[in-house]
Design a protein around this motif. Structure first.
Motif, PDB file in Angstrom:
ATOM      1  N   ARG A  92      38.113  39.715  50.574  1.00  0.00           N
ATOM      2  CA  ARG A  92      39.483  39.880  50.086  1.00  0.00           C
ATOM      3  C   ARG A  92      39.710  41.371  49.853  1.00  0.00           C
ATOM      4  O   ARG A  92      38.797  42.071  49.414  1.00  0.00           O
ATOM      5  CB  ARG A  92      39.708  39.128  48.766  1.00  0.00           C
ATOM      6  N   THR A  93      40.907  41.851  50.136  1.00  0.00           N
ATOM      7  CA  THR A  93      41.239  43.258  49.886  1.00  0.00           C
ATOM      8  C   THR A  93      42.560  43.340  49.139  1.00  0.00           C
ATOM      9  O   THR A  93      43.452  42.514  49.341  1.00  0.00           O
ATOM     10  CB  THR A  93      41.346  44.068  51.188  1.00  0.00           C
ATOM     11  N   THR A  94      42.654  44.360  48.275  1.00  0.00           N
ATOM     12  CA  THR A  94      43.873  44.641  47.526  1.00  0.00           C
ATOM     13  C   THR A  94      43.972  46.141  47.313  1.00  0.00           C
ATOM     14  O   THR A  94      42.968  46.788  46.998  1.00  0.00           O
ATOM     15  CB  THR A  94      43.840  43.944  46.139  1.00  0.00           C
ATOM     16  N   ARG A 128      37.726  46.058  48.213  1.00  0.00           N
ATOM     17  CA  ARG A 128      37.282  44.906  49.018  1.00  0.00           C
ATOM     18  C   ARG A 128      36.205  44.167  48.244  1.00  0.00           C
ATOM     19  O   ARG A 128      35.251  44.771  47.753  1.00  0.00           O
ATOM     20  CB  ARG A 128      36.737  45.357  50.374  1.00  0.00           C
ATOM     21  N   THR A 129      36.358  42.870  48.151  1.00  0.00           N
ATOM     22  CA  THR A 129      35.351  41.995  47.566  1.00  0.00           C
ATOM     23  C   THR A 129      34.862  41.101  48.703  1.00  0.00           C
ATOM     24  O   THR A 129      35.660  40.407  49.329  1.00  0.00           O
ATOM     25  CB  THR A 129      35.949  41.124  46.439  1.00  0.00           C
ATOM     26  N   ALA A 130      33.558  41.156  49.000  1.00  0.00           N
ATOM     27  CA  ALA A 130      33.027  40.410  50.140  1.00  0.00           C
ATOM     28  C   ALA A 130      31.742  39.702  49.756  1.00  0.00           C
ATOM     29  O   ALA A 130      31.023  40.138  48.854  1.00  0.00           O
ATOM     30  CB  ALA A 130      32.765  41.364  51.308  1.00  0.00           C
ATOM     31  N   ILE A 131      31.469  38.621  50.467  1.00  0.00           N
ATOM     32  CA  ILE A 131      30.195  37.940  50.306  1.00  0.00           C
ATOM     33  C   ILE A 131      29.294  38.407  51.424  1.00  0.00           C
ATOM     34  O   ILE A 131      29.650  38.366  52.598  1.00  0.00           O
ATOM     35  CB  ILE A 131      30.372  36.416  50.327  1.00  0.00           C
ATOM     36  N   SER A 132      28.119  38.898  51.034  1.00  0.00           N
ATOM     37  CA  SER A 132      27.130  39.387  51.995  1.00  0.00           C
ATOM     38  C   SER A 132      25.789  38.776  51.619  1.00  0.00           C
ATOM     39  O   SER A 132      25.249  39.059  50.552  1.00  0.00           O
ATOM     40  CB  SER A 132      27.063  40.914  51.936  1.00  0.00           C
ATOM     41  N   SER A 150      33.492  47.040  47.180  1.00  0.00           N
ATOM     42  CA  SER A 150      33.528  48.362  47.791  1.00  0.00           C
ATOM     43  C   SER A 150      34.967  48.864  47.782  1.00  0.00           C
ATOM     44  O   SER A 150      35.910  48.075  47.671  1.00  0.00           O
ATOM     45  CB  SER A 150      32.956  48.333  49.213  1.00  0.00           C
ATOM     46  N   VAL A 151      35.115  50.182  47.861  1.00  0.00           N
ATOM     47  CA  VAL A 151      36.439  50.797  47.871  1.00  0.00           C
ATOM     48  C   VAL A 151      36.532  51.799  49.011  1.00  0.00           C
ATOM     49  O   VAL A 151      35.522  52.304  49.499  1.00  0.00           O
ATOM     50  CB  VAL A 151      36.772  51.513  46.537  1.00  0.00           C
ATOM     51  N   GLN A 152      37.742  52.067  49.416  1.00  0.00           N
ATOM     52  CA  GLN A 152      38.012  53.122  50.386  1.00  0.00           C
ATOM     53  C   GLN A 152      39.306  53.790  49.969  1.00  0.00           C
ATOM     54  O   GLN A 152      40.142  53.189  49.282  1.00  0.00           O
ATOM     55  CB  GLN A 152      38.124  52.573  51.811  1.00  0.00           C
ATOM     56  N   TYR A 153      39.445  55.058  50.354  1.00  0.00           N
ATOM     57  CA  TYR A 153      40.750  55.677  50.179  1.00  0.00           C
ATOM     58  C   TYR A 153      41.714  54.903  51.068  1.00  0.00           C
ATOM     59  O   TYR A 153      41.372  54.544  52.203  1.00  0.00           O
ATOM     60  CB  TYR A 153      40.704  57.158  50.560  1.00  0.00           C
ATOM     61  N   ASP A 161      37.531  34.289  45.446  1.00  0.00           N
ATOM     62  CA  ASP A 161      38.882  34.584  44.948  1.00  0.00           C
ATOM     63  C   ASP A 161      38.874  34.953  43.472  1.00  0.00           C
ATOM     64  O   ASP A 161      39.535  35.905  43.057  1.00  0.00           O
ATOM     65  CB  ASP A 161      39.819  33.395  45.185  1.00  0.00           C
ATOM     66  N   ALA A 162      38.110  34.216  42.681  1.00  0.00           N
ATOM     67  CA  ALA A 162      38.054  34.492  41.239  1.00  0.00           C
ATOM     68  C   ALA A 162      37.417  35.849  40.970  1.00  0.00           C
ATOM     69  O   ALA A 162      37.917  36.629  40.151  1.00  0.00           O
ATOM     70  CB  ALA A 162      37.284  33.392  40.520  1.00  0.00           C
ATOM     71  N   VAL A 163      36.334  36.160  41.663  1.00  0.00           N
ATOM     72  CA  VAL A 163      35.670  37.450  41.468  1.00  0.00           C
ATOM     73  C   VAL A 163      36.596  38.589  41.877  1.00  0.00           C
ATOM     74  O   VAL A 163      36.706  39.599  41.179  1.00  0.00           O
ATOM     75  CB  VAL A 163      34.339  37.515  42.247  1.00  0.00           C
ATOM     76  N   HIS A 164      37.297  38.427  42.985  1.00  0.00           N
ATOM     77  CA  HIS A 164      38.215  39.479  43.441  1.00  0.00           C
ATOM     78  C   HIS A 164      39.345  39.684  42.432  1.00  0.00           C
ATOM     79  O   HIS A 164      39.694  40.823  42.110  1.00  0.00           O
ATOM     80  CB  HIS A 164      38.776  39.141  44.816  1.00  0.00           C
ATOM     81  N   THR A 165      39.901  38.598  41.922  1.00  0.00           N
ATOM     82  CA  THR A 165      40.976  38.697  40.933  1.00  0.00           C
ATOM     83  C   THR A 165      40.507  39.438  39.687  1.00  0.00           C
ATOM     84  O   THR A 165      41.221  40.300  39.150  1.00  0.00           O
ATOM     85  CB  THR A 165      41.495  37.290  40.558  1.00  0.00           C
TER      86      THR A 165
END
Length: 121
Positions: free
Chosen positions: A43-45, A69-73, A80-83, A106-110
Motif C-alpha cells: 500500500r502507498t500513501t 509504502r507498507t509491503a509484505i516481504s 519504506s519511504v521515497q521522495y 491495511d491496518a498496519v499501513h493505516t
C-alpha cells in the motif's frame, strides 16, 4: 526443450525435462508455515512528515513531500519511504516487524500513515 533466450550468460545452461521414470525427488523435510503473498502486496500513501522527518537506514532523516509504502516481504511487514515521484526507496528505521496474516497489511499501513503524516507540523 523450449528456448526462451537466444543466448545464455555466464554460468547459465539450457534446462530440459528430466524424464525420470520414478518421478521427481521430493522435499526432505516440511518447510513449515510459509507466508505466501503476491509480490505486489503493498500500500502507498503520500505523506508530509512533521519537523523531525522520517529516519531511514540508508540516508538518515528525509523530510518534505514523501510517499510511504507498507509491503509484505517474506514473513515481515516493511515500511519504506521515497521522495514523492522519485525512484529510490529508503527503509524506515525500525519499520520492520513479523506478520502472520497478509490481511493485516491495511491496518498496519493505516497506523503507519497516522503516525508519520503530520502536514501541520
Amino acid at each position: 526443450m523450449v528456448r526462451v533466450r537466444h543466448r545464455l550468460g555466464n554460468r547459465e545452461e539450457l534446462l530440459g525435462a528430466d524424464r525420470h521414470r520414478e518421478g521427481e525427488g521430493g522435499a526432505r523435510r516440511h518447510v513449515g508455515d510459509v507466508l505466501m503473498t503476491p509480490p505486489d502486496q503493498s500500500r502507498t500513501t503520500d505523506i508530509v512528515p512533521g519537523p523531525g522527518g522520517v529516519m531511514t537506514d540508508e540516508v538518515g532523516v528525509v523530510t518534505g513531500d514523501l510517499t510511504l509504502r507498507t509491503a509484505i516481504s517474506g514473513g515481515d511487514v516493511v515500511l519504506s519511504v521515497q521522495y514523492k515521484d522519485a525512484d529510490e526507496w529508503y527503509a524506515v528505521t525500525g519499520g520492520k516487524a513479523p506478520v502472520t496474516d497478509p490481511a493485516a497489511l491495511d491496518a498496519v499501513h493505516t497506523i503507519a500513515v497516522g503516525l508519520l503524516n503530520r502536514p501541520e507540523g
